[in-house]
Design a protein around this motif. Structure first.
Motif, PDB file in Angstrom:
ATOM      1  N   MET A  47       8.189 -39.516  15.644  1.00 54.45           N
ATOM      2  CA  MET A  47       9.026 -40.458  14.919  1.00 54.45           C
ATOM      3  C   MET A  47      10.414 -39.856  14.766  1.00 54.45           C
ATOM      4  O   MET A  47      10.548 -38.732  14.333  1.00 54.45           O
ATOM      5  CB  MET A  47       8.440 -40.719  13.543  1.00 54.45           C
ATOM      6  N   ASP A  48      11.390 -40.634  15.116  1.00 54.21           N
ATOM      7  CA  ASP A  48      12.773 -40.196  14.971  1.00 54.21           C
ATOM      8  C   ASP A  48      13.424 -41.104  13.931  1.00 54.21           C
ATOM      9  O   ASP A  48      13.920 -42.174  14.233  1.00 54.21           O
ATOM     10  CB  ASP A  48      13.490 -40.296  16.325  1.00 54.21           C
ATOM     11  N   PHE A  49      13.386 -40.652  12.667  1.00 59.06           N
ATOM     12  CA  PHE A  49      13.902 -41.468  11.576  1.00 59.06           C
ATOM     13  C   PHE A  49      15.418 -41.656  11.657  1.00 59.06           C
ATOM     14  O   PHE A  49      15.955 -42.648  11.171  1.00 59.06           O
ATOM     15  CB  PHE A  49      13.515 -40.867  10.221  1.00 59.06           C
ATOM     16  N   ALA A  50      16.110 -40.719  12.289  1.00 62.81           N
ATOM     17  CA  ALA A  50      17.557 -40.844  12.445  1.00 62.81           C
ATOM     18  C   ALA A  50      17.917 -41.871  13.513  1.00 62.81           C
ATOM     19  O   ALA A  50      18.998 -42.444  13.485  1.00 62.81           O
ATOM     20  CB  ALA A  50      18.172 -39.488  12.787  1.00 62.81           C
ATOM     21  N   HIS A  51      17.013 -42.091  14.449  1.00 65.18           N
ATOM     22  CA  HIS A  51      17.244 -43.028  15.556  1.00 65.18           C
ATOM     23  C   HIS A  51      15.992 -43.884  15.761  1.00 65.18           C
ATOM     24  O   HIS A  51      15.243 -43.675  16.727  1.00 65.18           O
ATOM     25  CB  HIS A  51      17.591 -42.273  16.845  1.00 65.18           C
ATOM     26  N   PRO A  52      15.758 -44.842  14.878  1.00 64.03           N
ATOM     27  CA  PRO A  52      14.526 -45.631  14.972  1.00 64.03           C
ATOM     28  C   PRO A  52      14.385 -46.407  16.282  1.00 64.03           C
ATOM     29  O   PRO A  52      13.272 -46.691  16.717  1.00 64.03           O
ATOM     30  CB  PRO A  52      14.595 -46.572  13.770  1.00 64.03           C
ATOM     31  N   GLU A  53      15.503 -46.711  16.945  1.00 62.35           N
ATOM     32  CA  GLU A  53      15.420 -47.423  18.216  1.00 62.35           C
ATOM     33  C   GLU A  53      14.706 -46.573  19.269  1.00 62.35           C
ATOM     34  O   GLU A  53      14.018 -47.100  20.144  1.00 62.35           O
ATOM     35  CB  GLU A  53      16.799 -47.880  18.705  1.00 62.35           C
ATOM     36  N   THR A  60      12.256 -44.447  18.596  1.00 62.32           N
ATOM     37  CA  THR A  60      10.838 -44.550  18.247  1.00 62.32           C
ATOM     38  C   THR A  60      10.273 -45.880  18.712  1.00 62.32           C
ATOM     39  O   THR A  60       9.172 -45.949  19.272  1.00 62.32           O
ATOM     40  CB  THR A  60      10.648 -44.386  16.721  1.00 62.32           C
ATOM     41  N   ALA A  61      11.036 -46.955  18.508  1.00 60.94           N
ATOM     42  CA  ALA A  61      10.587 -48.279  18.938  1.00 60.94           C
ATOM     43  C   ALA A  61      10.418 -48.313  20.452  1.00 60.94           C
ATOM     44  O   ALA A  61       9.409 -48.822  20.970  1.00 60.94           O
ATOM     45  CB  ALA A  61      11.575 -49.346  18.485  1.00 60.94           C
ATOM     46  N   LYS A  62      11.379 -47.770  21.199  1.00 56.40           N
ATOM     47  CA  LYS A  62      11.295 -47.762  22.662  1.00 56.40           C
ATOM     48  C   LYS A  62      10.092 -46.953  23.127  1.00 56.40           C
ATOM     49  O   LYS A  62       9.387 -47.375  24.054  1.00 56.40           O
ATOM     50  CB  LYS A  62      12.573 -47.205  23.275  1.00 56.40           C
ATOM     51  N   ALA A  63       9.824 -45.825  22.485  1.00 60.81           N
ATOM     52  CA  ALA A  63       8.659 -45.019  22.866  1.00 60.81           C
ATOM     53  C   ALA A  63       7.366 -45.800  22.633  1.00 60.81           C
ATOM     54  O   ALA A  63       6.433 -45.730  23.446  1.00 60.81           O
ATOM     55  CB  ALA A  63       8.650 -43.709  22.080  1.00 60.81           C
ATOM     56  N   GLY A  64       7.304 -46.541  21.543  1.00 56.47           N
ATOM     57  CA  GLY A  64       6.128 -47.369  21.272  1.00 56.47           C
ATOM     58  C   GLY A  64       5.958 -48.470  22.297  1.00 56.47           C
ATOM     59  O   GLY A  64       4.840 -48.745  22.759  1.00 56.47           O
ATOM     60  N   ILE A  65       7.057 -49.114  22.665  1.00 56.52           N
ATOM     61  CA  ILE A  65       7.010 -50.175  23.683  1.00 56.52           C
ATOM     62  C   ILE A  65       6.573 -49.599  25.023  1.00 56.52           C
ATOM     63  O   ILE A  65       5.731 -50.176  25.719  1.00 56.52           O
ATOM     64  CB  ILE A  65       8.378 -50.878  23.793  1.00 56.52           C
ATOM     65  N   ASP A  66       7.123 -48.448  25.388  1.00 60.09           N
ATOM     66  CA  ASP A  66       6.744 -47.814  26.653  1.00 60.09           C
ATOM     67  C   ASP A  66       5.262 -47.443  26.662  1.00 60.09           C
ATOM     68  O   ASP A  66       4.570 -47.636  27.666  1.00 60.09           O
ATOM     69  CB  ASP A  66       7.598 -46.574  26.910  1.00 60.09           C
TER      70      ASP A  66
END
Length: 72
Positions: free
Chosen positions: A1-7, A9-15
């Protein structure tokens, strides 16, 4: 989880989700389902006509079209 850059984290989840779908042999995009630009208008119209979807957030036909295009 990258709380400083949530986008990120979101991209990693989508991938990860896309990779899992491929592992299962499932389509991961609308294009892989055989749908194209010509289907977007009909899908967005059906979405906009279903008011039960407004329980979480209102989104109109134009917004639905934009999201569906991202899913091609």
């Amino acid at each position: 989880m990258d709380f400083a850059h949530p986008e990120k984290t979101a991209k990693a989840g989508i991938d990860a989700c896309r990779d899992y779908f491929k592992l299962l042999g499932m389509p991961a995009t609308l294009g892989e389902l055989g749908l194209g630009e010509e289907s977007i208008g009909v899908m967005a119209q059906r979405y906009a006509a279903d008011s039960s979807r407004d329980l979480f957030a209102h989104m109109g036909k134009t917004q639905a079209e934009e999201i569906y295009r991202l899913c091609l």
